[in-house]
Design a protein around this motif. Structure first.
Motif, short mmCIF file in Angstrom:
data_model
loop_
_atom_site.label_atom_id
_atom_site.label_comp_id
_atom_site.label_asym_id
_atom_site.label_seq_id
_atom_site.Cartn_x
_atom_site.Cartn_y
_atom_site.Cartn_z
N TYR A 1 28.10 50.34 17.03
CA TYR A 1 26.80 50.99 17.16
C TYR A 1 27.06 52.46 17.46
O TYR A 1 27.64 52.80 18.50
N LEU A 2 26.66 53.33 16.53
CA LEU A 2 26.92 54.76 16.65
C LEU A 2 25.64 55.47 17.07
O LEU A 2 24.65 55.47 16.35
N ASP A 3 25.68 56.09 18.25
CA ASP A 3 24.51 56.77 18.80
C ASP A 3 24.93 58.11 19.38
O ASP A 3 24.65 58.43 20.53
N GLY A 4 25.61 58.90 18.54
CA GLY A 4 26.16 60.17 19.00
C GLY A 4 25.24 61.36 18.85
O GLY A 4 25.57 62.45 19.34
N GLY B 1 33.53 43.09 5.70
CA GLY B 1 32.35 42.35 6.13
C GLY B 1 31.77 42.84 7.44
O GLY B 1 30.68 42.41 7.84
N GLY B 2 32.48 43.74 8.13
CA GLY B 2 31.99 44.29 9.39
C GLY B 2 30.85 45.26 9.18
O GLY B 2 30.61 45.77 8.08
N VAL B 3 30.14 45.55 10.27
CA VAL B 3 28.92 46.34 10.21
C VAL B 3 28.96 47.49 11.19
O VAL B 3 29.42 47.34 12.33
N ILE B 4 28.47 48.64 10.74
CA ILE B 4 28.19 49.78 11.61
C ILE B 4 26.69 50.05 11.54
O ILE B 4 26.13 50.16 10.45
N LEU B 5 26.05 50.15 12.69
CA LEU B 5 24.67 50.62 12.76
C LEU B 5 24.69 52.06 13.25
O LEU B 5 25.30 52.36 14.28
N VAL B 6 24.03 52.95 12.51
CA VAL B 6 23.96 54.36 12.87
C VAL B 6 22.53 54.67 13.30
O VAL B 6 21.61 54.62 12.48
N ASP B 7 22.36 54.95 14.59
CA ASP B 7 21.03 55.29 15.09
C ASP B 7 20.67 56.72 14.70
O ASP B 7 21.55 57.57 14.51
N ASP B 8 19.38 56.97 14.55
CA ASP B 8 18.82 58.29 14.24
C ASP B 8 19.14 58.77 12.83
O ASP B 8 19.02 59.95 12.53
N TYR B 9 19.54 57.84 11.95
CA TYR B 9 19.77 58.18 10.55
C TYR B 9 18.43 58.21 9.84
O TYR B 9 17.74 57.19 9.75
#
Length: 217
Positions: free
Chosen positions: A134-137, A157-165
């Protein structure tokens, strides 16, 4: 899903999150764990740990053997870059004690915490394999640094969620306050990357999901 906990966390942290974001995190992380994608869970930009306890609860419910790693400067945000807006240096500051207090409140085991700027902590601190991040930089360089260290370690198959995109063409309801976030993803993957999917909701959800293709190593 632990709905009462989700509602309470959204209420406590309403300035930074809401129920839609919490739901998105739940479905993305729980599905990754259910399908046994290998690796650790990481959060980059944990602030006081409200999202962190939600991640920890999901890990405990589905795969308690997995490590959870938190990264934060605990000095607030760094200097703005040319692509950044809205927030200022030092904003969003929290302490490691805040994180510890939140985990104690929810009676959850304290994860592995890496205090310091991302460029200092990620080279050695990022786990060798990651199933979910979870990327919230908030700022361009923070997200770019996060991707440079996390995506190569992301399991297929892994996941990254990018907040504020925010991509207003894809989601006209999205909040567009932090333009550096999308620019960082475009810089790393190139515009229109096939592994990046814009999420939407009834509110101003600004979030992208990045799934590493199964055949990519």
């Amino acid at each position: 899903m632990r709905v009462r906990m989700a509602i309470r966390l959204a209420t406590q942290n309403e300035a930074m999150s809401d129920l839609e974001r919490i739901n998105a995190i739940y479905w993305a992380l729980s599905t990754t764990l259910i399908h046994r994608v290998p690796g650790a869970v990481v959060e980059l930009g944990c602030n006081a740990g409200y999202t962190s306890v939600w991640l920890a609860r999901i890990v405990q419910d589905f795969a308690p053997e997995r490590e959870l790693h938190l990264f934060d400067s605990f000095q607030g945000l760094p200097d703005l870059g040319t692509h950044d807006a809205y927030l200022r240096k030092g904003d969003c500051q929290a302490s490691l004690d805040d994180v510890k207090a939140n985990f104690a409140t929810w009676d959850l085991p304290l994860p592995i915490v890496h205090p310091g700027w991302f460029e200092q902590t990620l080279p050695d601190g990022c786990p060798p394999q990651v199933c979910f991040a979870y990327l919230d930089g908030d700022f361009h360089q923070s997200i770019k640094t996060s991707l440079e260290h996390v995506y190569p370690r992301l399991a297929p198959g892994g996941v990254i969620l990018v907040d504020d995109y925010c991509d207003l063409d894809a989601n006209p309801r999205a909040w567009d306050g932090l333009p550096g976030v999308k620019r960082a993803c475009d810089d790393y993957f190139g515009p229109g990357a096939p592994q990046l999917e814009v999420l939407g909701g009834v509110g101003d959800l600004s979030m992208a999901l990045i799934r590493k293709p199964i055949d990519e190593r």
